[in-house]
Write a protein that holds these residues in place. Sequence first.
Motif, PDB file in Angstrom:
ATOM      1  N   ALA A  55      36.764  47.559  74.770  1.00  0.00           N
ATOM      2  CA  ALA A  55      38.045  46.972  74.376  1.00  0.00           C
ATOM      3  C   ALA A  55      39.142  48.034  74.331  1.00  0.00           C
ATOM      4  CB  ALA A  55      37.910  46.278  73.021  1.00  0.00           C
ATOM      5  N   ILE A  56      38.809  49.216  73.825  1.00  0.00           N
ATOM      6  CA  ILE A  56      39.779  50.315  73.781  1.00  0.00           C
ATOM      7  C   ILE A  56      40.163  50.738  75.196  1.00  0.00           C
ATOM      8  CG2 ILE A  56      40.085  52.750  73.166  1.00  0.00           C
ATOM      9  CD1 ILE A  56      38.400  52.119  70.626  1.00  0.00           C
ATOM     10  N   ALA A  57      39.184  50.865  76.062  1.00  0.00           N
ATOM     11  CA  ALA A  57      39.468  51.241  77.457  1.00  0.00           C
ATOM     12  C   ALA A  57      40.361  50.202  78.132  1.00  0.00           C
ATOM     13  CB  ALA A  57      38.163  51.422  78.224  1.00  0.00           C
ATOM     14  N   TYR A  58      40.080  48.924  77.890  1.00  0.00           N
ATOM     15  CA  TYR A  58      40.888  47.842  78.452  1.00  0.00           C
ATOM     16  C   TYR A  58      42.330  47.925  77.939  1.00  0.00           C
ATOM     17  CZ  TYR A  58      42.724  43.140  79.202  1.00  0.00           C
ATOM     18  OH  TYR A  58      43.516  42.072  79.559  1.00  0.00           O
ATOM     19  N   ALA A  59      42.488  48.128  76.630  1.00  0.00           N
ATOM     20  CA  ALA A  59      43.828  48.212  76.039  1.00  0.00           C
ATOM     21  C   ALA A  59      44.597  49.395  76.609  1.00  0.00           C
ATOM     22  CB  ALA A  59      43.716  48.312  74.518  1.00  0.00           C
ATOM     23  N   LYS A  60      43.922  50.530  76.780  1.00  0.00           N
ATOM     24  CA  LYS A  60      44.581  51.700  77.357  1.00  0.00           C
ATOM     25  C   LYS A  60      45.050  51.423  78.777  1.00  0.00           C
ATOM     26  CE  LYS A  60      42.348  55.504  74.882  1.00  0.00           C
ATOM     27  NZ  LYS A  60      41.488  56.696  75.066  1.00  0.00           N
ATOM     28  N   ARG A  61      44.184  50.818  79.586  1.00  0.00           N
ATOM     29  CA  ARG A  61      44.545  50.508  80.979  1.00  0.00           C
ATOM     30  C   ARG A  61      45.665  49.485  81.066  1.00  0.00           C
ATOM     31  NH1 ARG A  61      39.103  49.495  81.473  1.00  0.00           N
ATOM     32  NH2 ARG A  61      39.544  47.291  81.775  1.00  0.00           N
ATOM     33  N   THR A  62      45.629  48.504  80.199  1.00  0.00           N
ATOM     34  CA  THR A  62      46.527  47.363  80.309  1.00  0.00           C
ATOM     35  C   THR A  62      47.869  47.564  79.632  1.00  0.00           C
ATOM     36  OG1 THR A  62      44.560  45.958  80.335  1.00  0.00           O
ATOM     37  CG2 THR A  62      46.652  44.856  79.940  1.00  0.00           C
ATOM     38  N   PHE A  63      47.894  48.296  78.525  1.00  0.00           N
ATOM     39  CA  PHE A  63      49.097  48.336  77.702  1.00  0.00           C
ATOM     40  C   PHE A  63      49.740  49.701  77.561  1.00  0.00           C
ATOM     41  CE2 PHE A  63      46.452  44.786  76.109  1.00  0.00           C
ATOM     42  CZ  PHE A  63      47.288  43.751  76.482  1.00  0.00           C
ATOM     43  N   THR A  64      49.326  50.681  78.364  1.00  0.00           N
ATOM     44  CA  THR A  64      49.963  51.997  78.297  1.00  0.00           C
ATOM     45  C   THR A  64      50.367  52.451  79.685  1.00  0.00           C
ATOM     46  OG1 THR A  64      47.899  53.241  78.560  1.00  0.00           O
ATOM     47  CG2 THR A  64      48.524  52.651  76.314  1.00  0.00           C
ATOM     48  N   ASN A  65      51.312  53.376  79.716  1.00  0.00           N
ATOM     49  CA  ASN A  65      51.738  53.950  80.987  1.00  0.00           C
ATOM     50  C   ASN A  65      50.782  55.031  81.462  1.00  0.00           C
ATOM     51  OD1 ASN A  65      54.032  52.341  81.125  1.00  0.00           O
ATOM     52  ND2 ASN A  65      55.215  53.777  79.879  1.00  0.00           N
ATOM     53  N   ASP A  66      50.135  55.705  80.525  1.00  0.00           N
ATOM     54  CA  ASP A  66      49.229  56.796  80.853  1.00  0.00           C
ATOM     55  C   ASP A  66      47.964  56.675  80.006  1.00  0.00           C
ATOM     56  OD1 ASP A  66      47.925  59.104  81.532  1.00  0.00           O
ATOM     57  OD2 ASP A  66      49.588  60.453  81.022  1.00  0.00           O
ATOM     58  N   PRO A  67      46.954  55.961  80.485  1.00  0.00           N
ATOM     59  CA  PRO A  67      45.734  55.742  79.707  1.00  0.00           C
ATOM     60  C   PRO A  67      45.067  57.023  79.227  1.00  0.00           C
ATOM     61  CG  PRO A  67      45.728  54.349  81.646  1.00  0.00           C
ATOM     62  CD  PRO A  67      46.900  55.282  81.775  1.00  0.00           C
ATOM     63  N   GLU A  68      45.193  58.110  79.990  1.00  0.00           N
ATOM     64  CA  GLU A  68      44.561  59.370  79.598  1.00  0.00           C
ATOM     65  C   GLU A  68      45.226  59.987  78.371  1.00  0.00           C
ATOM     66  OE1 GLU A  68      41.729  60.530  80.941  1.00  0.00           O
ATOM     67  OE2 GLU A  68      41.761  58.679  82.107  1.00  0.00           O
ATOM     68  N   GLN A  69      46.507  59.695  78.186  1.00  0.00           N
ATOM     69  CA  GLN A  69      47.247  60.266  77.062  1.00  0.00           C
ATOM     70  C   GLN A  69      47.327  59.323  75.858  1.00  0.00           C
ATOM     71  OE1 GLN A  69      48.355  63.467  76.956  1.00  0.00           O
ATOM     72  NE2 GLN A  69      47.264  63.633  78.885  1.00  0.00           N
ATOM     73  N   ALA A  70      46.868  58.098  76.021  1.00  0.00           N
ATOM     74  CA  ALA A  70      46.939  57.127  74.922  1.00  0.00           C
ATOM     75  C   ALA A  70      46.028  57.557  73.779  1.00  0.00           C
ATOM     76  CB  ALA A  70      46.535  55.739  75.424  1.00  0.00           C
ATOM     77  N   ALA A  71      46.557  57.495  72.573  1.00  0.00           N
ATOM     78  CA  ALA A  71      45.786  57.892  71.391  1.00  0.00           C
ATOM     79  C   ALA A  71      45.239  56.654  70.682  1.00  0.00           C
ATOM     80  CB  ALA A  71      46.673  58.670  70.436  1.00  0.00           C
ATOM     81  N   VAL A  72      44.049  56.795  70.181  1.00  0.00           N
ATOM     82  CA  VAL A  72      43.455  55.750  69.355  1.00  0.00           C
ATOM     83  C   VAL A  72      43.587  56.198  67.911  1.00  0.00           C
ATOM     84  CG1 VAL A  72      41.339  54.509  68.763  1.00  0.00           C
ATOM     85  CG2 VAL A  72      41.830  55.083  71.155  1.00  0.00           C
ATOM     86  N   VAL A  73      44.232  55.384  67.121  1.00  0.00           N
ATOM     87  CA  VAL A  73      44.445  55.704  65.715  1.00  0.00           C
ATOM     88  C   VAL A  73      43.507  54.834  64.891  1.00  0.00           C
ATOM     89  CG1 VAL A  73      46.106  55.710  63.811  1.00  0.00           C
ATOM     90  CG2 VAL A  73      46.847  56.273  66.151  1.00  0.00           C
ATOM     91  N   THR A  74      42.708  55.469  64.071  1.00  0.00           N
ATOM     92  CA  THR A  74      41.790  54.735  63.208  1.00  0.00           C
ATOM     93  C   THR A  74      42.409  54.635  61.825  1.00  0.00           C
ATOM     94  OG1 THR A  74      39.917  55.611  64.446  1.00  0.00           O
ATOM     95  CG2 THR A  74      39.446  54.675  62.279  1.00  0.00           C
ATOM     96  N   MET A  75      42.595  53.420  61.384  1.00  0.00           N
ATOM     97  CA  MET A  75      43.187  53.192  60.071  1.00  0.00           C
ATOM     98  C   MET A  75      42.102  53.216  59.009  1.00  0.00           C
ATOM     99  SD  MET A  75      46.302  52.796  61.028  1.00  0.00           S
ATOM    100  CE  MET A  75      47.118  52.197  59.581  1.00  0.00           C
ATOM    101  N   LYS A  76      42.433  53.747  57.857  1.00  0.00           N
ATOM    102  CA  LYS A  76      41.501  53.753  56.741  1.00  0.00           C
ATOM    103  C   LYS A  76      41.240  52.301  56.332  1.00  0.00           C
ATOM    104  CE  LYS A  76      40.955  55.012  51.956  1.00  0.00           C
ATOM    105  NZ  LYS A  76      41.648  55.335  50.736  1.00  0.00           N
TER     106      LYS A  76
END
Length: 118
Positions: A55-76
């Motif tokens: 799901a994270i990989a899909y979101a990076k590919r679909t909703f970012t301009n640069d999937p390699e630079q997209a950060a995943v933020v984990t909320m407490k």
Amino acid sequence: ATFIDRVYEQFKQLVQEGRQLDMETVEHLAQGKVWTGRQAKEIGLVDEIGGLERAIAYAKRTFTNDPEQAAVVTMKQERMSLAQLLRAVKGATGGSSRRDPLHHDDDDDDDMDTISGN
């Protein structure tokens, strides 16, 4: 309508909008049924089957301009009692102002089961 009925109606509306289906189709698919992932994919309720990493990989590919630079933020994740969760959902869905039978006047919900993402 009861609280559960309102939540269910809201859910069906979100499915209708998200999947671009007419309400008659949503009603036909819903009927309180639970679908497996494969069944949901076959009838168009999900796009892909997979876990969190997929799901994270899909979101990076679909909703970012640069999937390699997209950060995943984990909320407490804060622990929430079942009563707190139900009150939060009720508030988000425009619940009735009548007294909630699960409402406690104090903030001590230790007697309720605790929901956690862990």
